[in-house]
Scaffold this motif. Sequence first.
Motif, PDB file in Angstrom:
ATOM      1  N   ILE A  24       0.831  -1.202   0.000  1.00 33.83           N
ATOM      2  CA  ILE A  24       0.000   0.000   0.000  1.00 33.83           C
ATOM      3  C   ILE A  24       0.873   1.263   0.000  1.00 33.83           C
ATOM      4  O   ILE A  24       0.412   2.348  -0.347  1.00 33.83           O
ATOM      5  N   LEU A  25       2.159   1.107   0.335  1.00 36.08           N
ATOM      6  CA  LEU A  25       3.072   2.251   0.380  1.00 36.08           C
ATOM      7  C   LEU A  25       3.587   2.661  -1.001  1.00 36.08           C
ATOM      8  O   LEU A  25       4.250   3.695  -1.124  1.00 36.08           O
ATOM      9  N   TYR A  26       3.301   1.873  -2.051  1.00 37.50           N
ATOM     10  CA  TYR A  26       3.753   2.246  -3.399  1.00 37.50           C
ATOM     11  C   TYR A  26       3.231   3.627  -3.802  1.00 37.50           C
ATOM     12  O   TYR A  26       3.987   4.449  -4.317  1.00 37.50           O
ATOM     13  N   LEU A  27       1.956   3.868  -3.603  1.00 37.59           N
ATOM     14  CA  LEU A  27       1.373   5.142  -4.039  1.00 37.59           C
ATOM     15  C   LEU A  27       1.945   6.339  -3.281  1.00 37.59           C
ATOM     16  O   LEU A  27       2.321   7.331  -3.916  1.00 37.59           O
ATOM     17  N   PRO A  28       2.044   6.301  -1.943  1.00 34.25           N
ATOM     18  CA  PRO A  28       2.691   7.437  -1.268  1.00 34.25           C
ATOM     19  C   PRO A  28       4.146   7.630  -1.681  1.00 34.25           C
ATOM     20  O   PRO A  28       4.617   8.764  -1.795  1.00 34.25           O
ATOM     21  N   PHE A  32       5.166  11.294  -3.083  1.00 36.25           N
ATOM     22  CA  PHE A  32       6.173  12.125  -2.425  1.00 36.25           C
ATOM     23  C   PHE A  32       7.474  12.166  -3.227  1.00 36.25           C
ATOM     24  O   PHE A  32       8.140  13.198  -3.293  1.00 36.25           O
ATOM     25  N   GLY A  33       7.849  11.039  -3.852  1.00 36.05           N
ATOM     26  CA  GLY A  33       9.028  11.041  -4.708  1.00 36.05           C
ATOM     27  C   GLY A  33       8.845  11.948  -5.916  1.00 36.05           C
ATOM     28  O   GLY A  33       9.772  12.657  -6.322  1.00 36.05           O
ATOM     29  N   GLY A  34       7.647  11.954  -6.485  1.00 37.59           N
ATOM     30  CA  GLY A  34       7.352  12.860  -7.594  1.00 37.59           C
ATOM     31  C   GLY A  34       7.398  14.316  -7.170  1.00 37.59           C
ATOM     32  O   GLY A  34       7.854  15.180  -7.928  1.00 37.59           O
ATOM     33  N   VAL A  59      14.264  10.595  -9.794  1.00 37.84           N
ATOM     34  CA  VAL A  59      13.774  10.055 -11.066  1.00 37.84           C
ATOM     35  C   VAL A  59      13.947   8.538 -11.106  1.00 37.84           C
ATOM     36  O   VAL A  59      13.023   7.808 -11.485  1.00 37.84           O
ATOM     37  N   PHE A  60      15.122   8.052 -10.702  1.00 40.23           N
ATOM     38  CA  PHE A  60      15.379   6.607 -10.704  1.00 40.23           C
ATOM     39  C   PHE A  60      14.373   5.872  -9.830  1.00 40.23           C
ATOM     40  O   PHE A  60      13.772   4.876 -10.259  1.00 40.23           O
ATOM     41  N   CYS A  61      14.183   6.349  -8.604  1.00 48.61           N
ATOM     42  CA  CYS A  61      13.267   5.668  -7.683  1.00 48.61           C
ATOM     43  C   CYS A  61      11.813   5.789  -8.139  1.00 48.61           C
ATOM     44  O   CYS A  61      11.035   4.841  -7.981  1.00 48.61           O
ATOM     45  N   PHE A  62      11.451   6.921  -8.725  1.00 48.79           N
ATOM     46  CA  PHE A  62      10.091   7.076  -9.235  1.00 48.79           C
ATOM     47  C   PHE A  62       9.822   6.058 -10.341  1.00 48.79           C
ATOM     48  O   PHE A  62       8.822   5.339 -10.315  1.00 48.79           O
ATOM     49  N   VAL A  63      10.733   5.976 -11.307  1.00 49.83           N
ATOM     50  CA  VAL A  63      10.547   5.063 -12.440  1.00 49.83           C
ATOM     51  C   VAL A  63      10.590   3.610 -11.970  1.00 49.83           C
ATOM     52  O   VAL A  63       9.729   2.796 -12.349  1.00 49.83           O
ATOM     53  N   MET A  64      11.558   3.261 -11.141  1.00 50.54           N
ATOM     54  CA  MET A  64      11.679   1.876 -10.684  1.00 50.54           C
ATOM     55  C   MET A  64      10.501   1.462  -9.797  1.00 50.54           C
ATOM     56  O   MET A  64      10.024   0.330  -9.900  1.00 50.54           O
ATOM     57  N   THR A  65      10.041   2.360  -8.946  1.00 51.96           N
ATOM     58  CA  THR A  65       8.892   2.030  -8.108  1.00 51.96           C
ATOM     59  C   THR A  65       7.647   1.847  -8.958  1.00 51.96           C
ATOM     60  O   THR A  65       6.839   0.941  -8.703  1.00 51.96           O
ATOM     61  N   LEU A 136      11.569   8.009   4.734  1.00 48.41           N
ATOM     62  CA  LEU A 136      10.865   7.275   5.783  1.00 48.41           C
ATOM     63  C   LEU A 136       9.920   6.225   5.191  1.00 48.41           C
ATOM     64  O   LEU A 136       9.869   5.091   5.673  1.00 48.41           O
ATOM     65  N   LEU A 137       9.194   6.587   4.133  1.00 48.08           N
ATOM     66  CA  LEU A 137       8.284   5.629   3.497  1.00 48.08           C
ATOM     67  C   LEU A 137       9.052   4.430   2.940  1.00 48.08           C
ATOM     68  O   LEU A 137       8.636   3.273   3.129  1.00 48.08           O
ATOM     69  N   TYR A 138      10.165   4.692   2.260  1.00 49.50           N
ATOM     70  CA  TYR A 138      10.964   3.589   1.727  1.00 49.50           C
ATOM     71  C   TYR A 138      11.563   2.740   2.849  1.00 49.50           C
ATOM     72  O   TYR A 138      11.658   1.514   2.736  1.00 49.50           O
ATOM     73  N   PHE A 139      11.955   3.375   3.950  1.00 46.75           N
ATOM     74  CA  PHE A 139      12.510   2.629   5.082  1.00 46.75           C
ATOM     75  C   PHE A 139      11.455   1.724   5.707  1.00 46.75           C
ATOM     76  O   PHE A 139      11.726   0.554   6.004  1.00 46.75           O
ATOM     77  N   ILE A 140      10.258   2.258   5.907  1.00 48.25           N
ATOM     78  CA  ILE A 140       9.164   1.444   6.458  1.00 48.25           C
ATOM     79  C   ILE A 140       8.847   0.291   5.510  1.00 48.25           C
ATOM     80  O   ILE A 140       8.637  -0.855   5.943  1.00 48.25           O
TER      81      ILE A 140
END
Length: 152
Positions: A24-28, A32-34, A59-65, A136-140
């Motif tokens: 469920i954390l993909y969307l946040p 937030f990354g965007g 950009v990398f994390c946005f595209v990969m996520t 924090l979101l990625y860490f959780i």
Amino acid sequence: MASNTATMGNLPSGIGICTTIPDILYLPELIFGGLVWILVASTLVVPANPQGWVMFVSVFCFVMTFIWMVVFACGGHHNKGSWAAADFAYHGLAAFFYLSASVALAKVTLEMKDGTIFQNYQLDISAVVFSYVTTLLYFIHTILSAIRWKSF
């Protein structure tokens, strides 16, 4: 309690990624990354080196996520434990990248407090805040992915 353990040992697909932890954390993470990407891109990029790293990470994390979310939504993981391990590894790497980018962005923002356009300073402050929230979101997500991986 047994039902929670059973669901943690499965990788969701389809709409299930919007209802299960940690997926469920993909969307946040995307939102937030965007925002970090947009805010850093809209400011004066001085100095270029730390700001370039922040742009690369966002950009990398946005595209990969986004790709990771699509693979999970389409069921491309086939509920294999190796995908749970890869999910843990990717989110751990993303959390580390975002932490390093957040620290660099905060340092640059503190240095530009005096003698810069106030609007750019405010945008950079917002980018720093959203960058730490994304970290924090990625860490959780990493912690919860590790728990799911260990339940396979």
